[in-house]
Design a protein around this motif. Structure first.
Motif, short mmCIF file in Angstrom:
data_model
loop_
_atom_site.label_atom_id
_atom_site.label_comp_id
_atom_site.label_asym_id
_atom_site.label_seq_id
_atom_site.Cartn_x
_atom_site.Cartn_y
_atom_site.Cartn_z
N ASP A 80 34.05 12.39 37.50
CA ASP A 80 33.96 13.75 36.96
C ASP A 80 35.02 13.91 35.89
OD1 ASP A 80 33.91 16.42 36.36
OD2 ASP A 80 34.17 17.14 38.41
N LEU A 81 34.60 14.15 34.67
CA LEU A 81 35.52 14.36 33.56
C LEU A 81 35.71 15.86 33.34
CD1 LEU A 81 34.28 11.67 31.00
CD2 LEU A 81 36.19 11.52 32.62
N GLY A 82 36.94 16.33 33.56
CA GLY A 82 37.25 17.73 33.33
C GLY A 82 37.08 18.64 34.51
N GLY A 83 36.73 18.09 35.66
CA GLY A 83 36.52 18.91 36.85
C GLY A 83 37.77 19.04 37.70
N THR A 84 37.59 19.53 38.92
CA THR A 84 38.70 19.68 39.86
C THR A 84 38.29 19.16 41.23
OG1 THR A 84 38.04 21.91 40.58
CG2 THR A 84 39.52 21.76 38.66
N VAL A 85 39.29 18.81 42.01
CA VAL A 85 39.04 18.39 43.39
C VAL A 85 38.39 19.54 44.17
CG1 VAL A 85 40.17 17.77 45.56
CG2 VAL A 85 40.86 16.67 43.41
N GLU A 86 38.91 20.74 43.98
CA GLU A 86 38.39 21.90 44.72
C GLU A 86 36.90 22.12 44.48
OE1 GLU A 86 39.12 26.73 45.12
OE2 GLU A 86 40.09 25.60 43.52
N SER A 87 36.45 21.91 43.25
CA SER A 87 35.03 22.13 42.96
C SER A 87 34.15 21.18 43.76
CB SER A 87 34.76 21.99 41.46
OG SER A 87 34.95 20.65 41.04
N TRP A 88 34.61 19.94 43.98
CA TRP A 88 33.82 19.00 44.78
C TRP A 88 33.93 19.28 46.27
CZ3 TRP A 88 30.03 16.20 43.02
CH2 TRP A 88 29.99 15.92 41.65
N GLN A 89 35.04 19.84 46.70
CA GLN A 89 35.15 20.21 48.10
C GLN A 89 34.24 21.37 48.44
OE1 GLN A 89 39.41 20.78 48.23
NE2 GLN A 89 39.81 18.65 48.82
N ARG A 90 33.88 22.18 47.44
CA ARG A 90 32.97 23.31 47.66
C ARG A 90 31.53 22.99 47.28
NH1 ARG A 90 33.58 26.73 44.15
NH2 ARG A 90 35.34 26.07 42.88
N ALA A 91 31.30 21.85 46.66
CA ALA A 91 29.98 21.53 46.13
C ALA A 91 28.96 21.25 47.24
CB ALA A 91 30.07 20.32 45.21
N PRO A 92 27.70 21.60 47.00
CA PRO A 92 26.64 21.29 47.97
C PRO A 92 26.13 19.86 47.83
CG PRO A 92 25.72 22.54 46.15
CD PRO A 92 27.19 22.42 45.88
N VAL A 93 26.85 19.04 47.07
CA VAL A 93 26.49 17.64 46.84
C VAL A 93 27.67 16.77 47.24
CG1 VAL A 93 25.96 15.95 45.05
CG2 VAL A 93 24.92 18.21 44.95
N THR A 94 27.41 15.67 47.96
CA THR A 94 28.49 14.80 48.43
C THR A 94 28.23 13.36 48.03
OG1 THR A 94 28.76 16.27 50.35
CG2 THR A 94 29.87 14.13 50.43
N PRO A 95 28.73 12.93 46.86
CA PRO A 95 28.61 11.53 46.48
C PRO A 95 29.42 10.64 47.43
CG PRO A 95 29.11 12.90 44.58
CD PRO A 95 29.33 13.74 45.80
N ARG A 96 29.15 9.34 47.37
CA ARG A 96 29.91 8.40 48.20
C ARG A 96 31.39 8.46 47.85
NH1 ARG A 96 31.37 3.35 46.85
NH2 ARG A 96 29.88 3.29 45.11
N ARG A 97 31.70 8.58 46.56
CA ARG A 97 33.08 8.65 46.10
C ARG A 97 33.10 9.38 44.76
NH1 ARG A 97 37.92 5.81 46.99
NH2 ARG A 97 39.23 5.42 45.17
N VAL A 98 34.11 10.23 44.56
CA VAL A 98 34.26 10.95 43.29
C VAL A 98 35.69 10.75 42.78
CG1 VAL A 98 34.17 13.18 42.11
CG2 VAL A 98 32.61 12.73 44.02
N THR A 99 35.82 10.32 41.54
CA THR A 99 37.11 10.30 40.85
C THR A 99 37.12 11.47 39.87
OG1 THR A 99 37.29 7.90 41.06
CG2 THR A 99 38.66 8.97 39.39
N VAL A 100 38.11 12.33 39.99
CA VAL A 100 38.20 13.53 39.15
C VAL A 100 39.31 13.32 38.12
CG1 VAL A 100 38.55 16.01 39.10
CG2 VAL A 100 37.42 14.96 41.07
N LEU A 101 38.93 13.24 36.85
CA LEU A 101 39.90 13.04 35.77
C LEU A 101 40.04 14.34 34.98
CD1 LEU A 101 41.69 11.04 34.11
CD2 LEU A 101 39.67 10.63 32.69
N ASN A 102 41.26 14.86 34.91
CA ASN A 102 41.50 16.12 34.23
C ASN A 102 42.82 16.02 33.47
OD1 ASN A 102 42.09 18.96 33.65
ND2 ASN A 102 40.47 19.43 35.13
N LEU A 103 42.83 16.56 32.24
CA LEU A 103 44.04 16.54 31.43
C LEU A 103 45.16 17.33 32.10
CD1 LEU A 103 45.31 15.66 28.72
CD2 LEU A 103 44.44 17.79 27.73
N PHE A 104 44.76 18.38 32.80
CA PHE A 104 45.71 19.19 33.55
C PHE A 104 45.66 18.76 35.02
CE2 PHE A 104 44.07 21.54 29.91
CZ PHE A 104 45.24 21.66 29.18
#
Length: 215
Positions: free
Chosen positions: A38-62
């Motif tokens: 995920d480019l530009g996302g947040t960890v929190e958004s995936w914790q709330r998401a109705p989708v659960t990939p096997r693994r997510v790497t979240v890359l964010n400038l901030f």
């Protein structure tokens, strides 16, 4: 008012996000088995998401946030130089899918968008890249009609004083920075950045509201 339109769980914005997730799952039904960047996302958004990939790497400038489990990995870095940022963090540089929502319009101009598209193409065989559509009547970040077509000075004034602003900048310089770092694009630009992708239109009241490059 903004909460009623965007932030409430029953708001127009919340319902639109759920429809977007449904569209995402329809295009990638095997996402639960994928390694996703995920480019530009947040960890929190995936914790709330109705989708659960096997693994997510979240890359964010901030700060991308802290993860509660090993399936969501935060990495701080520039999405337009994602491979270098991932290598520096000791992270994977190969994924099944690159995912990005509402980042493309904030990276800093055409040349940087070209860099972002090049990184996306190199990092995974599939992608989902969403960005608000420039020609939708209401500018989506400030919920102000036609703001994206106004002179910079007028846009800065709207950013400082319009009551539907999510987080109102405290200074003129902060408002100006927010405005200058937000540049919406149209279909022609999306097709140029992602020539091998299908460009989907996400609609509201029959009008294209956002564009999604899907491969």
């Amino acid at each position: 008012m903004r909460r009623l339109l965007v932030e409430s769980p029953t708001s127009l914005g919340a319902r639109a996000r759920l429809r977007r997730w449904d569209l995402f799952r329809a295009n990638f039904p095997d996402v639960t088995e994928m390694s996703v960047l995920d480019l530009g996302g947040t960890v929190e958004s995936w914790q709330r998401a109705p989708v659960t990939p096997r693994r997510v790497t979240v890359l964010n400038l901030f700060e991308p946030g802290e993860s509660r489990d090993d399936s969501v990995v935060p990495v701080a870095g520039d999405a337009c130089a994602a491979r270098s940022a991932l290598e520096s963090a000791g992270s994977d540089t190969s994924f099944d899918l690159v995912f990005s929502n509402s980042l493309l319009e904030h990276v800093g101009g055409h040349a940087r968008r070209v860099d972002l598209a090049r990184e996306i193409d190199a990092l995974a065989p599939r992608h989902w890249v969403q960005t608000p559509y420039r020609y939708f009547p209401v500018e989506p970040h400030w919920l102000f009609p036609g703001m994206q077509f106004a002179p910079t000075k007028a846009r800065v004034a709207i950013a400082r004083h319009w009551p539907l602003v999510h987080t109102r900048p405290k200074t003129y310089e902060g408002a100006r920075s927010s405005v200058l770092w937000t540049e919406l694009v149209g279909v022609t630009e999306m097709q140029a950045y992602f020539p091998s992708s299908t460009i989907l239109r996400e609609r509201l009241a029959g009008l294209p509201k956002s564009l999604i490059a899907v491969r």
